[in-house]
Design a protein around this motif. Structure first.
Motif, mmCIF file in Angstrom:
data_model
loop_
_atom_site.group_PDB
_atom_site.id
_atom_site.type_symbol
_atom_site.label_atom_id
_atom_site.label_comp_id
_atom_site.label_asym_id
_atom_site.label_seq_id
_atom_site.Cartn_x
_atom_site.Cartn_y
_atom_site.Cartn_z
ATOM 1 N N ASP A 6 0.812 -1.204 0.000
ATOM 2 C CA ASP A 6 0.000 0.000 0.000
ATOM 3 C C ASP A 6 0.852 1.264 0.000
ATOM 4 O OD1 ASP A 6 -2.632 1.195 0.103
ATOM 5 O OD2 ASP A 6 -2.099 1.837 2.125
ATOM 6 N N CYS A 7 1.974 1.229 0.683
ATOM 7 C CA CYS A 7 2.881 2.383 0.706
ATOM 8 C C CYS A 7 4.032 2.096 -0.254
ATOM 9 C CB CYS A 7 3.399 2.622 2.125
ATOM 10 S SG CYS A 7 4.450 4.080 2.260
ATOM 11 N N PRO A 13 7.890 -0.352 -9.527
ATOM 12 C CA PRO A 13 7.747 -0.489 -10.988
ATOM 13 C C PRO A 13 6.625 0.352 -11.585
ATOM 14 C CG PRO A 13 8.146 -2.620 -9.990
ATOM 15 C CD PRO A 13 7.991 -1.658 -8.863
ATOM 16 N N LEU A 14 5.491 0.482 -10.891
ATOM 17 C CA LEU A 14 4.393 1.273 -11.451
ATOM 18 C C LEU A 14 4.758 2.750 -11.511
ATOM 19 C CD1 LEU A 14 1.577 1.636 -12.553
ATOM 20 C CD2 LEU A 14 0.670 1.537 -10.228
ATOM 21 N N LEU A 15 5.388 3.253 -10.454
ATOM 22 C CA LEU A 15 5.796 4.662 -10.462
ATOM 23 C C LEU A 15 6.871 4.906 -11.514
ATOM 24 C CD1 LEU A 15 5.933 5.304 -6.607
ATOM 25 C CD2 LEU A 15 4.144 5.996 -8.208
ATOM 26 N N THR A 16 7.757 3.949 -11.677
ATOM 27 C CA THR A 16 8.798 4.078 -12.704
ATOM 28 C C THR A 16 8.176 4.134 -14.095
ATOM 29 O OG1 THR A 16 10.381 2.899 -11.299
ATOM 30 C CG2 THR A 16 10.883 3.021 -13.635
ATOM 31 N N LEU A 17 7.194 3.254 -14.342
ATOM 32 C CA LEU A 17 6.512 3.265 -15.643
ATOM 33 C C LEU A 17 5.796 4.592 -15.878
ATOM 34 C CD1 LEU A 17 4.951 -0.309 -15.979
ATOM 35 C CD2 LEU A 17 6.751 0.669 -17.395
ATOM 36 N N PRO A 30 -8.615 -11.285 -10.761
ATOM 37 C CA PRO A 30 -9.195 -10.738 -9.526
ATOM 38 C C PRO A 30 -8.432 -11.214 -8.297
ATOM 39 C CG PRO A 30 -10.895 -11.669 -10.956
ATOM 40 C CD PRO A 30 -9.583 -12.083 -11.538
ATOM 41 N N GLY A 31 -8.388 -10.360 -7.295
ATOM 42 C CA GLY A 31 -7.755 -10.730 -6.042
ATOM 43 C C GLY A 31 -6.265 -10.511 -5.981
ATOM 44 N N THR A 32 -5.687 -9.870 -7.001
ATOM 45 C CA THR A 32 -4.237 -9.620 -6.999
ATOM 46 C C THR A 32 -3.888 -8.227 -6.486
ATOM 47 O OG1 THR A 32 -4.428 -8.997 -9.341
ATOM 48 C CG2 THR A 32 -3.745 -11.265 -8.847
ATOM 49 N N GLY A 33 -4.870 -7.424 -6.135
ATOM 50 C CA GLY A 33 -4.597 -6.126 -5.528
ATOM 51 C C GLY A 33 -4.373 -4.999 -6.506
ATOM 52 N N LYS A 34 -4.883 -5.118 -7.737
ATOM 53 C CA LYS A 34 -4.693 -4.057 -8.730
ATOM 54 C C LYS A 34 -5.261 -2.723 -8.259
ATOM 55 C CE LYS A 34 -6.824 -6.111 -12.170
ATOM 56 N NZ LYS A 34 -7.772 -5.009 -12.146
ATOM 57 N N THR A 35 -6.493 -2.755 -7.752
ATOM 58 C CA THR A 35 -7.150 -1.515 -7.347
ATOM 59 C C THR A 35 -6.420 -0.859 -6.182
ATOM 60 O OG1 THR A 35 -9.282 -2.363 -8.110
ATOM 61 C CG2 THR A 35 -9.334 -0.545 -6.545
ATOM 62 N N THR A 36 -5.963 -1.673 -5.224
ATOM 63 C CA THR A 36 -5.181 -1.135 -4.102
ATOM 64 C C THR A 36 -3.878 -0.523 -4.600
ATOM 65 O OG1 THR A 36 -6.135 -2.787 -2.622
ATOM 66 C CG2 THR A 36 -4.093 -1.736 -1.909
ATOM 67 N N LEU A 37 -3.243 -1.174 -5.560
ATOM 68 C CA LEU A 37 -2.000 -0.653 -6.127
ATOM 69 C C LEU A 37 -2.231 0.681 -6.825
ATOM 70 C CD1 LEU A 37 0.965 -0.881 -6.923
ATOM 71 C CD2 LEU A 37 0.281 -2.368 -8.830
ATOM 72 N N ALA A 38 -3.336 0.798 -7.570
ATOM 73 C CA ALA A 38 -3.633 2.057 -8.250
ATOM 74 C C ALA A 38 -3.809 3.187 -7.244
ATOM 75 C CB ALA A 38 -4.884 1.901 -9.105
ATOM 76 N N ARG A 39 -4.510 2.922 -6.149
ATOM 77 C CA ARG A 39 -4.697 3.947 -5.113
ATOM 78 C C ARG A 39 -3.361 4.345 -4.478
ATOM 79 N NH1 ARG A 39 -9.691 4.794 -3.021
ATOM 80 N NH2 ARG A 39 -8.765 5.283 -0.997
ATOM 81 N N ALA A 40 -2.524 3.355 -4.196
ATOM 82 C CA ALA A 40 -1.237 3.645 -3.564
ATOM 83 C C ALA A 40 -0.356 4.494 -4.475
ATOM 84 C CB ALA A 40 -0.539 2.340 -3.195
ATOM 85 N N ALA A 41 -0.375 4.180 -5.769
ATOM 86 C CA ALA A 41 0.436 4.963 -6.705
ATOM 87 C C ALA A 41 -0.080 6.393 -6.821
ATOM 88 C CB ALA A 41 0.437 4.279 -8.073
ATOM 89 N N ALA A 46 0.562 12.162 -5.577
ATOM 90 C CA ALA A 46 0.013 13.380 -4.983
ATOM 91 C C ALA A 46 0.955 13.951 -3.929
ATOM 92 C CB ALA A 46 -1.356 13.090 -4.362
ATOM 93 N N GLU A 47 1.611 13.076 -3.161
ATOM 94 C CA GLU A 47 2.572 13.546 -2.164
ATOM 95 C C GLU A 47 3.755 14.248 -2.814
ATOM 96 O OE1 GLU A 47 3.529 9.985 -0.129
ATOM 97 O OE2 GLU A 47 1.661 9.932 1.058
ATOM 98 N N ALA A 48 4.055 13.856 -4.057
ATOM 99 C CA ALA A 48 5.139 14.500 -4.795
ATOM 100 C C ALA A 48 4.651 15.698 -5.592
ATOM 101 C CB ALA A 48 5.805 13.480 -5.719
ATOM 102 N N GLY A 49 3.374 16.051 -5.438
ATOM 103 C CA GLY A 49 2.836 17.208 -6.139
ATOM 104 C C GLY A 49 2.430 16.940 -7.565
#
Length: 647
Positions: A6-7, A13-17, A30-41, A46-49
């Protein structure tokens, strides 16, 4: 393959992409945490502006916005904020993948580059549908890189299709603890999201004939298949106005719950998302017409064995068609449809699942024997279906009925209905008078002036009356008689002699005769006009009205027998309970019910023409023949009569 949490660290890798390729597709089962990953990214960006947008393309359970739609949002103030959506009115990304891709293209087109966009794909990774959906979504959304989240211990999903894309591709293991929630939990989450969407929604009444209905709607005649359907609404330019849920369809009037819209709906989209009987939002079962027509038992003195086991035993009289909605073993519920009129009376309110929603709008009067659950449990169906601009529904029953109905009404929050609140006028039979109350949803019940009920007459109007007697079931219950004033029949041979074809004009002729409008003029099928009195003399014959009696849930006592025989004497049809066999007479006495033996004796003593027994104990579901045989030992109906008439 690295995992995610989550953090996210800055080198995830997603932020790098996203730093190199602004539009990244997140895919995986389903169940691999895609939606949670999208929220975390999005949170990390947003924290980086950095402003981030998201497209959630799984209509079954989107990361944000209502289910049944694809949604676009922006990350603001610590969460996704819905900016736009395209209604699909389905939860199935595979079956309706073409509309899904078209909707995704429309939402993606409005996103300006080079803002980072995370595209959360449906969890569809197996089969032909998944293989077709992946490249078409990538083309529609302008995807520049793909991140596939998949377990390492299984074959990579869509491996060949991913390698054929020619785009940067990263494989990522699910975060520790990520798991499929299961179908039940997924349904609950989906339903909770749908309920949140409908919070504060208004009730709207639309003219279906003025709407362009698209998608895969059920037939308009199958009104019960419309109830609970999720629908999308669009204006004349195709701009989405929102999603709603159908409450009822009556003729061309569609009642639905939906958030308010700014412009008039022009297009109604309906596919296969529907709130089911258990309250959960899911995929509607394919509509299939009823396997057979209701059983017509009008020409038999005793309903045949097949009718008892069949879905809906039915009797046709001159004034009404009577249908035992739940058959011999189901909850008591008798529908009387008044001939040639869009109006019905109901006797008891057991399980209403077989009744179309439109019928609730045509019910003017309900007659309740008593308030045991199997006789009153269908009241919430009537209550919900009458939200709107409807006249009060009249309800009749034994003492205490108004308090029982008020309790059911008060179990619901009515802060949104305003002047469209359901209304009922409840009359309780107390001796020779009716104690009356007005019950309006969201308001305190109001006492109304009492009315006399001589000889148990509950309701009387031009053409018929309904009379009741009190029986004993360990609690007072009512038995009812539907009593037409007189019966008008058409002389078929004279109709043929004059060359006049039958049609609605015959119903109008009967109505005018009953109303005493002898001087009125009527237009005939050949275009000529004749006076009502002359036509009546030529075509009509008058006979006593065919009476119908309905009686259930009472003990086999001398007083009960005396009262019911007097009520049913000479009736055309008697609907009477036959709950137990004579071998279980002790159980019948203990529960204040009839045996089949007693049912047959009552029908014979009352000299009814036709007996339709019902309310059988389920212990006899495999032995209904025994009930039939036991009644036959006591009830020998008169032979059939023949009339050369056209009703």
């Amino acid at each position: 393959m690295p995992s995610h949490a989550d953090c996210l660290p800055p080198d995830h890798p997603l932020l790098t992409l996203l730093r190199r390729h602004p539009r990244v597709l997140l895919a995986g089962p389903p169940g691999t945490g895609k939606t949670t990953l999208a929220r975390a990214a999005a949170r990390r960006l947003a924290e980086a502006g950095v402003v981030c947008h998201g497209l959630t393309l799984d209509p079954g359970l989107p990361g944000f916005g209502p289910p049944g739609a694809v949604c676009r949002g922006g990350w603001r103030e610590g969460d996704w904020r819905l900016e736009a959506m395209m209604p699909l009115a389905t939860l199935d990304a595979a079956r309706f993948r073409l509309p899904l891709v078209a909707a995704a293209r429309e939402l993606a087109r409005a996103l300006p580059p080079p803002v980072p966009v995370i595209i959360d794909a449906p969890g569809l990774v197996r089969g032909v549908a998944a293989a077709e959906l992946l490249p078409t979504l990538i083309a529609a959304c302008g995807v520049e890189a793909v991140l596939m989240v998949a377990p390492e211990d299984r074959p990579p999903p869509l491996d060949a299709e991913c390698r054929a894309l020619g785009l940067p591709l990263v494989w990522l293991a699910p975060a520790e603890g990520a798991h499929h929630p299961g179908k039940a939990q997924r349904r609950e989450q989906r339903t909770a999201a749908w309920d949140r969407w409908l919070e504060g929604a208004d009730t709207h009444d639309l003219d279906l004939s003025r709407l362009a209905v698209i998608g895969t709607p059920p037939p308009r005649s199958a009104t019960d298949a419309w109830r609970g359907r999720q629908v999308g609404l669009f204006d004349a330019r195709g701009t989405p106005l929102g999603l709603g849920e159908v409450l009822a369809l009556a003729a061309d009037r569609l009642s639905l719950r939906a958030p308010a819209w700014d412009t008039t709906p022009h297009v109604l989209l309906i596919r296969d998302a529907q709130r089911r009987a258990d309250g959960q939002l899911g995929t509607a079962r394919p509509y299939r017409p009823p396997p057979s027509r209701p059983v017509d038992t009008a020409d038999a003195a005793l309903a045949p064995r097949e009718a008892w086991q069949g879905p809906q035993p039915q009797a046709r009289l001159a004034a009404v068609t009577a249908t035992l909605v739940n058959g011999g073993f189901g909850d008591p519920l008798l529908q009387l449809r008044l001939t040639q009129r869009k109006r019905s009376l109901l006797f008891d309110l057991g399980d209403p699942g077989r009744l179309p929603a439109r019928l609730a709008h045509q019910v003017s009067d309900v007659f309740i024997t008593h308030a045991h659950f199997d006789h009153i449990g269908g009241f919430p169906w009537l209550l919900r279906s009458r939200i709107g601009d409807f006249p009060p529904c009249r309800v009749y029953g034994p003492p205490g009925l108004a308090a029982h109905l008020a309790g059911l009404v008060n179990g619901v929050l009515w802060d949104r209905v305003g002047d469209k609140a359901p209304r009922f006028e409840v009359s309780e039979l107390h001796g020779e008078h009716l104690v009356r109350h007005r019950i309006t949803a969201g308001q305190t019940p109001v006492a109304l002036p009492s009315r006399p009920a001589p000889d148990g007459v509950l309701h009387a109007e031009r053409g018929f009356r309904v009379r009741a007697v009190v029986l004993d079931h360990g609690t007072p219950v009512l038995a009812f008689a539907f009593e037409p004033e007189r019966q008008l029949k058409v002389r078929k041979e004279r109709l043929v002699h004059h060359g006049w074809s039958p049609g609605p004009w015959l119903g109008e002729l009967k109505e005018r005769v009953l109303a005493g409008e002898d001087d009125a003029w009527l237009r005939l099928p050949d275009g000529t006009r004749r006076q009502v009195a002359s036509l009546a003399h030529t075509l009509l014959i008058t006979a006593p009205g065919e009476r119908l009696v309905y009686a259930t849930d009472f003990g086999d006592t001398a007083e009960n027998r005396r009262r019911l025989i007097a009520l049913a004497a000479g009736a055309r049809v008697l609907f009477c309970e036959a709950t137990f066999l004579e071998g279980d007479a002790d159980q019948a006495r203990a529960t204040h019910h009839l045996t089949a033996h007693a049912c047959g004796e009552l029908a014979a003593a009352a000299e009814v023409t036709q007996l339709i027994p019902f309310h059988f104990s389920r212990r006899y579901t495999d032995n209904v023949e025994a009930i039939h045989a036991e009644i036959r030992t006591r009830f020998a109906p008169p032979g059939p009569t023949h009339h050369d008439t056209l009703d």
